[in-house]
Design an enzyme around this catalytic site. Structure first.
Site: not given
Lengths: 333, 212
Positions: A54-57, A110, A219
């Site tokens: 996921g993006s955001g990391h 994932d 998350h």
């Protein structure tokens, strides 16, 4: 919600466009499906190392594409797994004829999406191996749950495996090394504040001004417990105790230590954390032989930290020191 | 009449409509024990397929179902994408080059789809997942055919068993996916994946009620 964005729905593509413009010497960006790949890909004869999530990391994973680390990274929507077509197309773009190694964090979405991509690629005759990172000691390991989450060890694994691939390890040897790294890494994190997913528009969870969450997931998933805010030294003790006990790390062990910002915590505070981590390791006879202090695996703008220890052998250390040149990690060249 | 290619198309159109109608319901179920995106994800996936359907509606059943599977894989994301993607891809493999389905064809395809889901998600019966709706449905369908029921009647039995299986997930404690982090707190909620599986099988039973 107060964010430096244009449109909540365009956060991922616009950030990728910016990355491509900032680092044209290192990376290229492919859209639909989305992936970031090495500007000099494919590298003939080298195993292609691919990751994603996921993006955001950020900077993980897209910031770790380049010489000595990843050949490609597949960013999903914010906090959502990428889809198999991304990994499939990325692998076909960067493979150098020596197989594909996928580094996967242990989340149900994932794991399944990477498995499907691996099946599609194998169906076309590609050799594919994967390494699963499940290092978050905040989640009690259990047969009756999804198991531990993949967190900080992922960054260290991407560095070490990327270097090994650069040095010509074949796919089987690389996968075996990856599993050894995964088995020897442990992490735990904590949050001082929540974070806000752009397309959701409100904080993922509520945390009082005087509270903290110990064992937070990347998350914003719940941790082990919530309690009144403590001083930094006490917080570090609460994170280090379960990490050390779990492997367990023992006197005489040499470790690579990462003190990571969840996104909103400044470097000065990370060094306050590192100071205590170093003191605890010293008292326990554990030798920190390499370290990373900074923002490497974040949760948007969440304030907080995570600590990762990897028990390292000579081979891992040598690979750690191998030159690397990516947007977010560079040394030796 | 067996199930013809146009009947398969009608089933998938009905699935898209039913998933749109139940979008908020599925999302509410998911909000209780997951990450509140199942309804929106499934709706997005089937809408993307509806846009592609005109280009494959005159192909064989296998091609249509494989196109659906690939579309769901690429658009749904999370765990639902690979699981439903695998389900329809496997259905497509078993129905390759076919222009009609007998009850035996459907049983074989459904079984392959469910086996694909189990292999992909590693869920066992009782883990509070879509498997808890799908497996009893398959068994009920096969038994009905063995007992001499018509295709349409057997599909009815299949949908009833899926509904019972879906309701049986309510007291279960989740052992797979994000709900498993909740442990005991996941009990008392109906599983969203089992619910969407029921809706998809019910759509088949309703669309193919007169199949023989």
């Amino acid at each position: 919600m107060k964010k430096l964005i244009n449109d909540p729905m365009n956060v991922v593509p616009e950030a990728l466009e910016g990355m491509a413009k900032a680092h044209p010497d290192l990376i290229k960006v492919h859209f639909n499906p989305n992936f970031v790949y090495r500007a000099d890909a494919p590298r003939p004869g080298k195993v292609a190392v691919i990751s994603g999530g996921g993006s955001g990391h950020e900077p993980m994973h897209v910031g770790f594409v380049g010489y000595g680390m990843l050949d490609a990274a597949c960013p999903g929507a914010v906090f959502t797994s990428p889809t198999p077509d991304q990994m499939y197309e990325a692998a076909k773009m960067v493979h150098g004829g020596a197989g594909i190694l996928m580094i996967v964090k242990n989340y149900a979405g994932d794991v399944m999406n990477f498995d499907m991509a691996a099946d599609l690629l194998r169906g076309e005759g590609f050799q594919v191996e994967s390494v699963l990172i499940a290092d978050d000691v905040a989640v009690e390991s259990s047969l009756y749950s999804q198991g531990r989450r993949g967190t900080g060890t992922t960054v260290l694994a991407e560095k070490i495996l990327g270097a090994a691939a650069e040095r010509g390890y074949d796919l089987q040897r690389l996968a075996a090394l990856g599993r050894r790294v995964a088995e020897n890494g442990r992490s735990m994190g904590m949050a001082l504040t929540s974070c806000t997913v752009p397309h959701v528009g409100k904080p993922t969870f509520e945390l009082g001004e005087d509270e903290m969450e110990i064992g937070i997931g990347i998350h914003g998933e719940p941790g082990r417990y919530r309690e009144p805010l403590k001083k930094a030294d006490e917080i570090v003790e609460r994170l280090m105790e379960p990490i050390l006990k779990d492997l367990p790390f023992k006197a005489g062990d040499r470790v690579i230590c990462m003190v990571n910002s969840m996104g909103g915590t400044p470097l000065s505070e990370l060094y306050i954390v590192y100071r205590k981590v170093a003191e605890i390791c010293e008292k326990s006879g554990i030798q920190i032989v390499r370290n990373l202090v900074g923002a490497y695996i974040t949760s948007l703008e969440m304030a907080g930290t995570s600590i990762t220890l990897l028990r390292a052998d000579d081979e891992m250390l040598e690979l750690w020191d191998h030159p690397v040149k990516t947007p977010a990690l560079r040394w030796g060249m | 009449m067996p199930v013809m290619r146009d009947d398969v198309v009608a089933w998938l159109e009905r699935c898209a409509a039913v998933l749109e109608e139940n979008r908020d319901y599925l999302t509410q179920l998911d909000a209780a024990i997951g990450d509140a995106d199942h309804g929106a994800n499934m709706d997005r996936g089937f809408k993307a397929f509806m846009a592609k359907l005109p280009s494959v509606a005159d192909k064989d059943i296998g091609t249509i179902l494989k196109t659906l599977g690939m579309t769901l894989v690429a658009t749904v994301g999370g765990a639902g994408g690979p699981l439903y993607g695998t389900f329809f891809l496997q259905l497509g493999v078993k129905t390759a080059n076919k222009l009609m389905l007998t009850p035996e064809d459907w049983a074989e395809a459904l079984e392959a789809g469910i086996n694909g889901v189990i292999a992909r998600g590693q869920a066992r019966p009782g883990d509070k997942t879509m498997v808890d709706a799908l497996l009893p449905a398959l068994e009920a369908f096969k038994e009905a055919i063995r007992n001499g029921d018509s295709f349409g009647k057997a599909l009815q039995r299949m949908a009833e068993a899926a509904e019972q299986g879906m309701k049986a997930t309510i007291p279960m404690v989740a052992r797979k996916g994000r709900a498993s982090y909740l442990g005991e707190r996941s009990a008392g909620h109906q599983d969203p994946g089992a619910t969407s599986s029921y809706l998809i099988l019910k759509a088949a039973a309703d669309t193919w009620a007169n199949a023989t």
